[in-house]
Design a protein around this motif. Structure first.
Motif, PDB file in Angstrom:
ATOM      1  N   LEU A   1      44.675  47.687  29.693  1.00 15.70           N
ATOM      2  CA  LEU A   1      46.044  47.221  29.928  1.00 15.70           C
ATOM      3  C   LEU A   1      46.187  46.320  31.166  1.00 15.70           C
ATOM      4  O   LEU A   1      46.942  45.345  31.118  1.00 15.70           O
ATOM      5  CB  LEU A   1      46.986  48.418  30.022  1.00 15.70           C
ATOM      6  N   PRO A   2      45.501  46.602  32.294  1.00 12.58           N
ATOM      7  CA  PRO A   2      45.682  45.709  33.447  1.00 12.58           C
ATOM      8  C   PRO A   2      45.353  44.257  33.154  1.00 12.58           C
ATOM      9  O   PRO A   2      45.994  43.350  33.686  1.00 12.58           O
ATOM     10  CB  PRO A   2      44.718  46.300  34.480  1.00 12.58           C
ATOM     11  N   ARG A   3      44.343  43.998  32.265  1.00  9.51           N
ATOM     12  CA  ARG A   3      44.021  42.612  31.928  1.00  9.51           C
ATOM     13  C   ARG A   3      45.150  41.972  31.145  1.00  9.51           C
ATOM     14  O   ARG A   3      45.418  40.786  31.294  1.00  9.51           O
ATOM     15  CB  ARG A   3      42.724  42.560  31.114  1.00  9.51           C
ATOM     16  N   VAL A   4      45.815  42.764  30.301  1.00  7.92           N
ATOM     17  CA  VAL A   4      46.932  42.235  29.517  1.00  7.92           C
ATOM     18  C   VAL A   4      48.099  41.886  30.434  1.00  7.92           C
ATOM     19  O   VAL A   4      48.676  40.802  30.363  1.00  7.92           O
ATOM     20  CB  VAL A   4      47.380  43.261  28.458  1.00  7.92           C
ATOM     21  N   LEU A   5      48.444  42.805  31.334  1.00  9.29           N
ATOM     22  CA  LEU A   5      49.602  42.618  32.200  1.00  9.29           C
ATOM     23  C   LEU A   5      49.339  41.613  33.309  1.00  9.29           C
ATOM     24  O   LEU A   5      50.274  41.107  33.927  1.00  9.29           O
ATOM     25  CB  LEU A   5      50.024  43.958  32.806  1.00  9.29           C
ATOM     26  N   ALA A   6      48.054  41.291  33.556  1.00 12.23           N
ATOM     27  CA  ALA A   6      47.730  40.340  34.621  1.00 12.23           C
ATOM     28  C   ALA A   6      47.871  38.902  34.169  1.00 12.23           C
ATOM     29  O   ALA A   6      47.583  37.984  34.916  1.00 12.23           O
ATOM     30  CB  ALA A   6      46.308  40.584  35.123  1.00 12.23           C
ATOM     31  N   GLY A   7      48.310  38.701  32.929  1.00  8.54           N
ATOM     32  CA  GLY A   7      48.559  37.328  32.504  1.00  8.54           C
ATOM     33  C   GLY A   7      47.467  36.753  31.644  1.00  8.54           C
ATOM     34  O   GLY A   7      47.294  35.550  31.602  1.00  8.54           O
ATOM     35  N   SER A   8      46.711  37.609  30.921  1.00 12.81           N
ATOM     36  CA  SER A   8      45.681  37.076  30.052  1.00 12.81           C
ATOM     37  C   SER A   8      46.277  36.369  28.847  1.00 12.81           C
ATOM     38  O   SER A   8      45.585  35.658  28.151  1.00 12.81           O
ATOM     39  CB  SER A   8      44.769  38.212  29.573  1.00 12.81           C
ATOM     40  N   ALA A   9      47.561  36.574  28.577  1.00  9.97           N
ATOM     41  CA  ALA A   9      48.203  35.859  27.478  1.00  9.97           C
ATOM     42  C   ALA A   9      48.649  34.500  27.948  1.00  9.97           C
ATOM     43  O   ALA A   9      49.091  34.325  29.066  1.00  9.97           O
ATOM     44  CB  ALA A   9      49.413  36.651  26.965  1.00  9.97           C
TER      45      ALA A   9
END
Length: 672
Positions: A185-193
Motif C-alpha cells: 500500500l505505501p507504494r500505491v499511496l506514494a504516487g505510483s499512479a
C-alpha cells in the motif's frame, strides 16, 4: 487421543502443504493494495464461522492490521441482519449474497467468498452474480474440487479434511493477505499512479522452469576425521536461496521496473515452503505445479570460499502434477517469457508447453541437456558452448568461434528458433541469426577465477528483460553479456543477493493534510506563529515567489493551501490548470520558503483553514485598494487569527504569462 493433541496434530499436518498453496496470498494482497488503494472495493461473504471471518477481514481493512494507514473499502455481506432477512424472505436464502453483490459491486471490484465445504448455494449464486457484474472472484475453500471454488477466477484450497482446521487456515490467510496489503500500500499511496488516477502497469516477465533450494554451509577445517581420510568441517553459518529458475526470477525481480511471475513445481515439504517464503518475500508471484516426492536441494559444504563437497537431495526428477489455474492467461499477459530449464520436468509438462506455444510474447529459452527442446519459434535460445556441442554431437573441430558458429546454425534449424546465443564464459557470446555471419559480443572485462554460479541465469534474465523493453535480439545479447560480466565481477550470486547498504532516509515531501497538520501542531507547541496562504500556482513565477517569501517572513512556518485540479477548472475554466496538482505541489514544497502544502477541492480553502487554524492568513495584492472582499477573513477571526495582504510584483501573473505565450504562438504560426 486427547482432543487438544488431536486438534493440534491435524493442524500441524496441514501446515506443510498449506505453505505451498498460500503463496497465492502475496499476489492477492498486492492486487488488493493496488485496487483498494485507488478507491476500489472488496466484497466478502461466508456462512456460519466463515461469516465471522468475512467480517474479520473487512474490519482489518476498514480499520487497521498493525500500523495506522488509510481506511480501505471492504464490505462483509453478512452482518446486516435487516438486509439478509428481507432478501431471504422476499427472494429466498440463496439470493442473500447475490443481491448485495449486484447492489454494491462495480466492474473491476473483487468478491472473496469463504467456505469450508465449498458447496453453499448462496455463495455459488453470489459468484455468478459477481461475474455478470464484471467483478473478479476469489475463493478460500477446503481441499479438492467444489462448486464454489471451481467457478471462481482464483481459489486457495486449504489442505485439511477437518473443517475446523480449514477455518483456522482461512483466518491465517486473512492475516497474511492483510500483511501483504500493508507492504504494498505505501507504494500505491506514494504516487505510483500517473496523472488522472490510472495505475502504471509494470511489464510482466514470466519465468518458467524448475526451482531448487540452494544451501551453502560455511565453516572451517582444522582436522581430518579419525575414521576416514576426510576433512572435518566445523559449521559456522548456513545461507539459503532459490536456485535454478528461482534464481533467474530472483535476479530479474531485482529490476524494480518489472513485475516477475514464476511458474515452477514445488513439493509440499519444508524445502518447498522455504522456497515459497524466499520467492514471495522478493516480490515474485509464484504459480506452483504440485511436485511428487521431495523438492530438490543442492547443499554445498564450503571453507574459505572453496567447495569441499556437494550434497544433492530430492532424488530423480518426477513429472509435476496439473498446471496451475490461469497459466494460459498469465502467459497471454506476459511482456516476455524466460524458460529456465533445469531438466526436472516443468519445461516438458504438456500443458506448460502448449501454453508456451500459444504465447505471443518473445521467449528466451535457457536449455538443459536433460530437458526437452525449445518450442518452435522462440526468439532466443541461450546454451553455453559445451551444451551446444552436446546438443549437436559436434566434434568441436577448430576454434571455439568456428565450433560455436556451426553449432548455433545447426541448432537454429533443428529447433526452428529465431536466434541462438552461445555463451562462452569470459569470451562473451556468439549470436547466430538468419544469414551465415555470426555476431561476436566480447565480454567487457576479465572475470579471472571468479565464482560464475548463476552467470547463465543472469545472462538469460537480462536478455529477456531487454526484449521485454523492445530491444532487438542483437541488443538484448549485448545487454546480457554486459550484465553477466558485471554480475561475476561484482562477486556473483552472493553479492547479487546480499541486502543493499542502508540508504539515508529521504526527507519527506511535506505534502498532504497529515504533513501540514503535524507541522502546525509542532510549531504551536513551541509557541511559534503558523502562517498560511493559498492559490492555484499554475505557473510558478517571480510574483508568486515574492508573495511566498513575504508570507514566510510573518511567522515560523508557511503552509500553502493549493487548489486541486477540479477546483482550478471550476474557477478558471476547462483549459486550466496547465500543470497537474501533484506537480504544482512538489514545486511549491521544494521552495525553501514553503514548509508544507495541503491540497483542497472546494472553490475556497475555508474547510482546510477550519482545521489548520493559522495565526496569520496571507493574500496577494489583488485584494488591496478596494479589490474584492476576503471571504476567509471572517472565518480566520473565529480563532483570533489575522488576515493580511502582501503586494505582488508588478506585471507578474499567471494569466498574463499564458496570454503572452499564446500571443507568441499566434505570431509564430502566422509568420510561417
Amino acid at each position: 487421543m486427547d482432543p487438544l493433541d488431536k486438534h493440534l496434530s491435524g493442524l500441524a499436518a496441514a501446515l506443510g502443504p498449506y505453505r505451498t498453496v498460500a503463496a497465492r496470498l502475496a499476489d492477492w494482497g498486492a492486487e488488493l493494495a493496488w485496487h483498494l488503494g485507488r478507491g476500489g472495493r472488496l466484497l466478502v461473504a461466508g456462512n456460519g464461522g466463515s461469516a465471522a471471518e468475512a467480517q474479520h477481514l473487512a474490519a482489518e481493512l476498514v480499520g487497521k492490521l498493525r500500523e495506522d494507514r488509510a481506511p480501505l473499502s471492504a464490505i462483509a455481506l453478512t452482518p446486516d441482519s435487516s438486509a439478509v432477512t428481507a432478501i431471504g424472505n422476499d427472494y429466498g436464502f440463496e439470493e442473500v449474497f447475490a443481491r448485495q453483490v449486484r447492489a454494491h459491486g462495480r466492474p473491476g471490484d473483487v468478491l472473496l467468498v469463504m467456505s469450508t465445504s465449498g458447496r453453499s448455494p448462496n455463495l455459488v449464486a453470489a459468484v455468478r452474480a459477481a461475474r455478470e457484474c464484471g467483478l473478479r472472484t476469489w475463493a478460500m475453500v477446503g481441499p479438492g474440487p467444489s462448486p464454489v471454488g471451481d467457478i471462481c477466477d482464483e481459489v486457495l484450497r486449504c489442505p485439511s479434511p477437518d473443517s475446523q482446521v480449514v477455518q483456522e487456515l482461512h483466518l491465517v490467510s486473512v492475516h497474511v493477505m492483510c500483511e501483504h496489503i500493508d507492504l504494498t500500500l505505501p507504494r500505491v499511496l506514494a504516487g505510483s499512479a500517473p496523472e488522472g488516477g490510472s495505475t502504471v502497469t509494470k511489464p510482466l516477465l514470466v519465468v518458467v522452469g524448475d526451482t531448487l533450494l540452494d544451501r551453502d554451509v560455511e565453516g572451517a577445517v582444522h582436522r581430518v576425521a579419525p575414521d576416514a581420510p576426510a576433512p572435518v568441517l566445523d559449521e559456522e553459518s548456513v545461507s539459503e536461496r532459490p536456485g535454478g529458475a528461482g534464481l533467474a526470477a530472483l535476479l530479474a525481480a531485482a529490476q524494480d521496473d518489472y513485475r516477475v511471475a514464476l511458474v515452477t513445481a514445488l513439493a509440499p515439504d519444508a524445502a518447498g515452503a522455504r522456497l515459497s517464503e524466499l520467492l514471495t518475500a522478493a516480490g515474485i508471484e509464484v504459480h506452483a505445479l504440485p511436485l511428487p516426492g521431495a523438492t530438490p536441494q543442492k547443499i554445498r559444504m564450503r571453507s574459505r570460499g572453496q567447495v569441499l563437497m556437494r550434497l544433492d537431495r530430492g532424488g530423480p526428477a518426477q513429472p509435476p502434477g496439473d498446471a496451475p489455474d490461469g497459466l494460459l492467461d498469465l502467459l497471454d499477459a506476459a511482456t516476455a517469457v524466460l524458460v529456465s530449464d533445469y531438466g526436472r520436468g516443468v519445461a516438458k509438462h504438456p500443458a506448460v508447453r502448449a501454453a508456451l506455444e500459444r504465447a505471443s510474447a518473445p521467449i528466451v529459452w535457457d536449455p538443459h541437456p536433460g530437458g526437452p527442446p525449445p518450442v518452435p519459434g522462440v526468439r532466443l535460445v541461450t546454451p553455453n558452448l559445451s551444451e551446444a556441442v552436446g546438443f549437436t554431437g559436434d566434434a568441436a573441430r577448430g576454434s571455439a568461434l568456428s565450433t560455436a558458429q556451426r553449432a548455433g546454425q545447426r541448432l537454429r534449424d533443428q529447433w526452428r528458433a529465431q536466434a541462438i546465443a552461445i555463451t562462452c564464459g569470459a569470451d562473451g557470446a556468439i549470436l547466430c541469426q538468419a544469414g551465415p555471419t555470426p555476431l561476436v559480443v566480447p565480454a567487457p572485462g576479465d572475470a579471472g577465477d571468479a565464482d560464475t554460479c548463476g552467470a547463465g541465469d543472469r545472462f538469460a534474465a537480462a536478455a529477456a528483460l531487454a526484449l521485454a523493453a523492445g530491444a532487438l535480439t542483437s541488443e538484448a545479447v549485448q545487454d546480457a553479456v554486459s550484465a553477466a560480466t558485471s554480475y561475476v565481477l561484482a562477486g556473483g550470486v552472493a553479492a547479487a543477493l546480499s541486502p543493499p547498504a542502508a540508504l539515508p532516509t529521504p526527507e519527506p515531501e511535506r505534502i498532504g493534510a497529515d504533513a501540514a497538520g503535524q507541522l502546525a501542531a509542532s510549531v504551536r507547541e513551541r509557541g511559534g506563529v503558523v502562517v498560511a496562504t493559498g492559490g492555484c500556482f499554475d505557473i510558478l513565477h517571480t510574483g508568486h515567489l515574492a508573495t511566498l517569501r513575504a508570507a514566510r517572513g510573518l511567522g515560523d512556518c508557511l503552509i500553502v493551501c493549493l487548489n486541486s485540479d477540479d477546483s482550478v477548472r471550476g474557477l478558471k475554466g476547462p483549459d486550466r490548470p496547465l500543470n497537474a496538482q501533484a506537480d504544482r505541489a512538489r514545486l511549491l514544497a521544494a521552495l525553501d520558503c514553503v514548509d508544507a502544502v495541503v491540497i483542497f477541492d472546494e472553490p475556497t480553502p475555508e474547510a482546510a483553514l477550519s482545521w489548520l487554524r493559522p495565526d496569520v492568513w496571507v493574500k496577494g495584492g489583488d485584494y488591496a485598494d478596494g479589490g474584492p472582499s476576503l471571504p476567509e477573513a471572517e472565518l480566520v477571526k473565529r480563532w483570533d487569527g489575522q488576515t493580511v495582504i502582501v503586494p505582488y510584483v508588478d506585471g507578474r501573473s499567471t494569466t498574463r504569462t499564458i496570454a503572452a505565450a499564446q500571443a507568441a504562438a499566434v505570431i509564430t504560426t502566422s509568420g510561417r
